[in-house]
Design an enzyme around this catalytic site. Structure first.
Site, PDB file in Angstrom:
ATOM      1  N   ASN A  74       0.806  -1.239   0.000  1.00 14.78           N
ATOM      2  CA  ASN A  74       0.000   0.000   0.000  1.00 14.78           C
ATOM      3  C   ASN A  74       0.837   1.286   0.000  1.00 14.78           C
ATOM      4  O   ASN A  74       0.357   2.353   0.362  1.00 14.78           O
ATOM      5  CB  ASN A  74      -1.043  -0.033   1.130  1.00 14.78           C
ATOM      6  CG  ASN A  74      -0.438  -0.093   2.503  1.00 14.78           C
ATOM      7  OD1 ASN A  74       0.784  -0.130   2.668  1.00 14.78           O
ATOM      8  ND2 ASN A  74      -1.287  -0.107   3.521  1.00 14.78           N
TER       9      ASN A  74
ATOM     10  N   HIS B  37       3.259   5.074   4.304  1.00 11.87           N
ATOM     11  CA  HIS B  37       2.931   5.083   5.730  1.00 11.87           C
ATOM     12  C   HIS B  37       2.662   6.509   6.172  1.00 11.87           C
ATOM     13  O   HIS B  37       3.333   7.449   5.724  1.00 11.87           O
ATOM     14  CB  HIS B  37       4.105   4.539   6.564  1.00 11.87           C
ATOM     15  CG  HIS B  37       3.939   4.824   8.030  1.00 11.87           C
ATOM     16  ND1 HIS B  37       3.164   4.035   8.845  1.00 11.87           N
ATOM     17  CD2 HIS B  37       4.388   5.848   8.812  1.00 11.87           C
ATOM     18  CE1 HIS B  37       3.166   4.552  10.072  1.00 11.87           C
ATOM     19  NE2 HIS B  37       3.900   5.650  10.082  1.00 11.87           N
TER      20      HIS B  37
HETATM   21  P1  IDP Z   1      -1.795   2.019   8.361  1.00 12.23           P
HETATM   22  O1  IDP Z   1      -0.537   1.877   7.535  1.00 12.23           O
HETATM   23  O2  IDP Z   1      -2.955   2.474   7.518  1.00 12.23           O
HETATM   24  O3  IDP Z   1      -1.599   2.848   9.593  1.00 12.23           O
HETATM   25  P2  IDP Z   1      -1.793  -0.315  10.119  1.00 12.23           P
HETATM   26  O4  IDP Z   1      -3.014  -1.001  10.625  1.00 12.23           O
HETATM   27  O5  IDP Z   1      -1.011   0.517  11.083  1.00 12.23           O
HETATM   28  O6  IDP Z   1      -2.215   0.559   8.847  1.00 12.23           O
HETATM   29  O7  IDP Z   1      -0.858  -1.418   9.477  1.00 12.23           O
HETATM   30  C1  IDP Z   1       0.457  -1.114   9.109  1.00 12.23           C
HETATM   31  C2  IDP Z   1       0.750  -1.727   7.773  1.00 12.23           C
HETATM   32  O8  IDP Z   1       0.678  -3.153   7.890  1.00 12.23           O
HETATM   33  C3  IDP Z   1      -0.252  -1.407   6.662  1.00 12.23           C
HETATM   34  O9  IDP Z   1      -0.023  -0.164   6.048  1.00 12.23           O
HETATM   35  C4  IDP Z   1      -0.013  -2.557   5.706  1.00 12.23           C
HETATM   36  O10 IDP Z   1       1.186  -2.357   4.940  1.00 12.23           O
HETATM   37  C5  IDP Z   1       0.235  -3.715   6.675  1.00 12.23           C
HETATM   38  N1  IDP Z   1      -1.002  -4.449   6.942  1.00 12.23           N
HETATM   39  C6  IDP Z   1      -2.044  -4.089   7.705  1.00 12.23           C
HETATM   40  N2  IDP Z   1      -3.005  -5.028   7.707  1.00 12.23           N
HETATM   41  C7  IDP Z   1      -2.545  -6.011   6.906  1.00 12.23           C
HETATM   42  C8  IDP Z   1      -3.076  -7.278   6.491  1.00 12.23           C
HETATM   43  O11 IDP Z   1      -4.190  -7.667   6.871  1.00 12.23           O
HETATM   44  N3  IDP Z   1      -2.300  -8.017   5.643  1.00 12.23           N
HETATM   45  C9  IDP Z   1      -1.070  -7.625   5.215  1.00 12.23           C
HETATM   46  N4  IDP Z   1      -0.546  -6.449   5.581  1.00 12.23           N
HETATM   47  C10 IDP Z   1      -1.259  -5.657   6.413  1.00 12.23           C
HETATM   48 MG    MG Z   2      -0.559   2.500  11.333  1.00 14.73          MG
END
Ligand code: IDP
Ligand code: MG
Length: 172
Positions: free
Chosen positions: A132, A135
């Protein structure tokens, strides 16, 4: 002279200034770098009016990434996330401006690009949650923690944005 100094000090402590000085930590992830999206991502924050106050290009190591994502240590995707984030270099950045933490998250879009609205960075430029591309800190305390983790205080630059008058009604 003394009065001038006192006025300057008072002005520097005004709530408007403190608000404009909110900072967030943003990072173009390895997929964003590999896909040539660094300029596009920076441009979205620049065009909004936010101010870049720190930036470095680096290959992050496992220890730094585990610390950065420590809140997610118990999640099933944690190890994969730490590996993904080491797949190539990243661009770590500090951005400053009024409400920049929350607005930055809105510009980035939902964590899962399948749920990110069109117009957001993730909504426009990527497809899967594990790729994605960017960050952004999720709260002011997280931003403070992440900025301290990725930058020495001397690497963050306080500078006057000359177009500030055209971005804010009240300037510092
Ligand atoms: P954020 O980046 O939108 O703050 P977070 O929940 O903090 O999201 O998660 C950190 C990063 O972990 C996400 O940006 C994504 O790259 C990865 N991530 C989150 N959920 C998943 C998942 O269900 N599968 C694989 N990677 C995930
Ligand atoms: Mg996060």
């Amino acid at each position: 002279m003394v009065l001038g100094c006192l006025l300057a000090l008072f002005a520097s402590l005004s709530p408007a200034m403190a608000a404009h000085r909110e900072r967030t930590f943003l990072m173009v992830k390895p997929d964003g770098v590999q896909r040539g999206l660094v300029g596009e991502i920076i441009q979205r924050f620049e065009r909004k009016g936010f101010k870049l106050v720190g930036m470095k290009f680096l290959q992050a190591d496992e220890a730094l990434l585990k610390k950065h994502y420590e809140e997610l240590a118990g999640r099933p995707f944690f190890n994969g996330l730490v590996k993904y984030m080491q797949m190539g270099p990243v661009v770590a950045m500090a951005w400053e401006g009024l409400n920049v933490v929350k607005t930055g998250r809105d510009i980035i879009g939902a964590t899962n690009p399948m749920e990110s609205s069109p117009g957001t960075i993730r909504g426009d430029l990527c497809i899967q949650v594990g790729r994605n591309i960017i960050h952004g800190s999720d709260s002011v305390p997280s931003a403070d923690r992440e900025l301290a983790l990725w930058f020495d205080s001397k690497e963050l630059v306080s500078w006057k944005q000359e177009m500030e008058t055209w971005i804010y009604e009240e300037t510092k």
